[in-house]
Scaffold this motif. Structure first.
Motif, PDB file in Angstrom:
ATOM      1  N   LEU A   4       0.711  -1.050  -0.439  1.00 58.62           N
ATOM      2  CA  LEU A   4      -0.343  -0.166  -0.015  1.00 58.62           C
ATOM      3  C   LEU A   4       0.994   0.715   0.121  1.00 58.62           C
ATOM      4  N   VAL A   5       0.998   1.629  -1.215  1.00 57.03           N
ATOM      5  CA  VAL A   5       2.325   3.232  -0.999  1.00 57.03           C
ATOM      6  C   VAL A   5       0.708   4.672  -1.216  1.00 57.03           C
ATOM      7  N   GLU A   6       0.974   5.445   0.280  1.00 50.59           N
ATOM      8  CA  GLU A   6       0.331   6.923  -0.400  1.00 50.59           C
ATOM      9  C   GLU A   6       0.882   7.292  -0.955  1.00 50.59           C
ATOM     10  N   ALA A  98      -5.881  -1.604   4.816  1.00 48.70           N
ATOM     11  CA  ALA A  98      -6.833  -2.774   3.872  1.00 48.70           C
ATOM     12  C   ALA A  98      -7.740  -3.707   5.095  1.00 48.70           C
ATOM     13  N   ARG A  99      -8.799  -3.312   5.268  1.00 49.61           N
ATOM     14  CA  ARG A  99      -9.139  -4.414   5.974  1.00 49.61           C
ATOM     15  C   ARG A  99     -10.095  -5.759   5.319  1.00 49.61           C
ATOM     16  N   SER A 100      -9.633  -7.140   5.505  1.00 48.38           N
ATOM     17  CA  SER A 100     -10.992  -7.945   5.424  1.00 48.38           C
ATOM     18  C   SER A 100     -10.519  -9.043   6.695  1.00 48.38           C
ATOM     19  N   GLY A 101     -11.900  -9.253   7.205  1.00 50.24           N
ATOM     20  CA  GLY A 101     -11.869  -9.837   8.232  1.00 50.24           C
ATOM     21  C   GLY A 101     -10.219  -9.980   9.081  1.00 50.24           C
ATOM     22  N   ASN A 102      -9.708 -10.662   9.511  1.00 47.77           N
ATOM     23  CA  ASN A 102      -9.243 -10.315  10.727  1.00 47.77           C
ATOM     24  C   ASN A 102      -7.114 -10.213  10.357  1.00 47.77           C
ATOM     25  N   THR A 103      -7.432  -9.647   9.251  1.00 46.63           N
ATOM     26  CA  THR A 103      -6.386  -9.777   8.144  1.00 46.63           C
ATOM     27  C   THR A 103      -6.258  -7.317   8.170  1.00 46.63           C
ATOM     28  N   ASN A 104      -4.397  -7.180   8.299  1.00 48.03           N
ATOM     29  CA  ASN A 104      -5.619  -5.825   8.247  1.00 48.03           C
ATOM     30  C   ASN A 104      -3.545  -5.397   7.262  1.00 48.03           C
ATOM     31  N   TYR A 105      -3.488  -4.545   6.514  1.00 51.75           N
ATOM     32  CA  TYR A 105      -2.281  -4.122   5.667  1.00 51.75           C
ATOM     33  C   TYR A 105      -2.823  -3.016   6.031  1.00 51.75           C
ATOM     34  N   TRP A 106      -1.230  -2.287   5.722  1.00 57.71           N
ATOM     35  CA  TRP A 106      -1.263  -0.563   6.404  1.00 57.71           C
ATOM     36  C   TRP A 106      -0.295   0.045   5.162  1.00 57.71           C
TER      37      TRP A 106
END
Length: 116
Positions: A4-6, A98-106
Motif C-alpha cells: 500500500l503506497v500513499e 486495508a481490512r478483511s476479517g482479521n487481516t489488516n495491511y497498512w
C-alpha cells in the motif's frame, strides 16, 4: 507481496486542498474495506474515513465531516482522500489501511502539513 503506497501529501496553506492516493497491490483490493487514518505528533492514530468494498458506503470522523471525501477505484486498485478546507489541526501523517476479517495491511504513510 502486499503493498500500500500513499502519495499526494505535502505542505498546504489553511483553507487549501490536497488529494491523497493509496495504490494497492499484492491482494484483491476490491474485497477489502479501506480506511484512512492519521496520526499527529504526540497523539494516537485516529480513523479519518472508511469506505466499503463497493464504494457505496462511506463513514467519516466528526472532525473531517463535510470537508474530506473518501473514494476508491477498484479497476485501478487505488484509494483516494480528497481533503478540502484544510486546517492546521489536520497536520499529521496519513495512512491507508486495508481490512478483511482479521487481516489488516497498512501503508507507510504520507505527511500532510497545513501551515501558513
Amino acid at each position: 507481496q502486499v503493498q500500500l503506497v500513499e502519495s499526494g501529501g505535502g505542505l498546504v496553506q489553511p483553507g487549501g486542498s490536497l488529494r491523497l492516493s493509496c495504490a494497492a497491490s499484492g491482494f484483491t483490493f476490491s474485497t477489502y474495506v479501506m480506511n484512512w487514518y492519521r496520526q499527529a505528533p504526540g497523539k494516537e492514530r485516529e480513523l479519518v474515513a472508511s469506505i466499503s468494498t463497493t464504494g457505496r458506503t462511506t463513514n467519516y470522523g466528526d472532525s473531517v465531516k463535510g470537508r474530506f471525501t473518501i473514494s476508491r477505484d477498484n479497476a485501478k486498485n487505488t484509494l483516494y482522500l480528497q481533503m478540502n478546507s484544510l486546517k492546521p489541526e489536520d497536520t499529521a501523517v496519513y495512512y491507508c489501511k486495508a481490512r478483511s476479517g482479521n487481516t489488516n495491511y497498512w501503508g507507510q504513510g504520507t505527511q500532510v502539513t497545513v501551515s501558513s
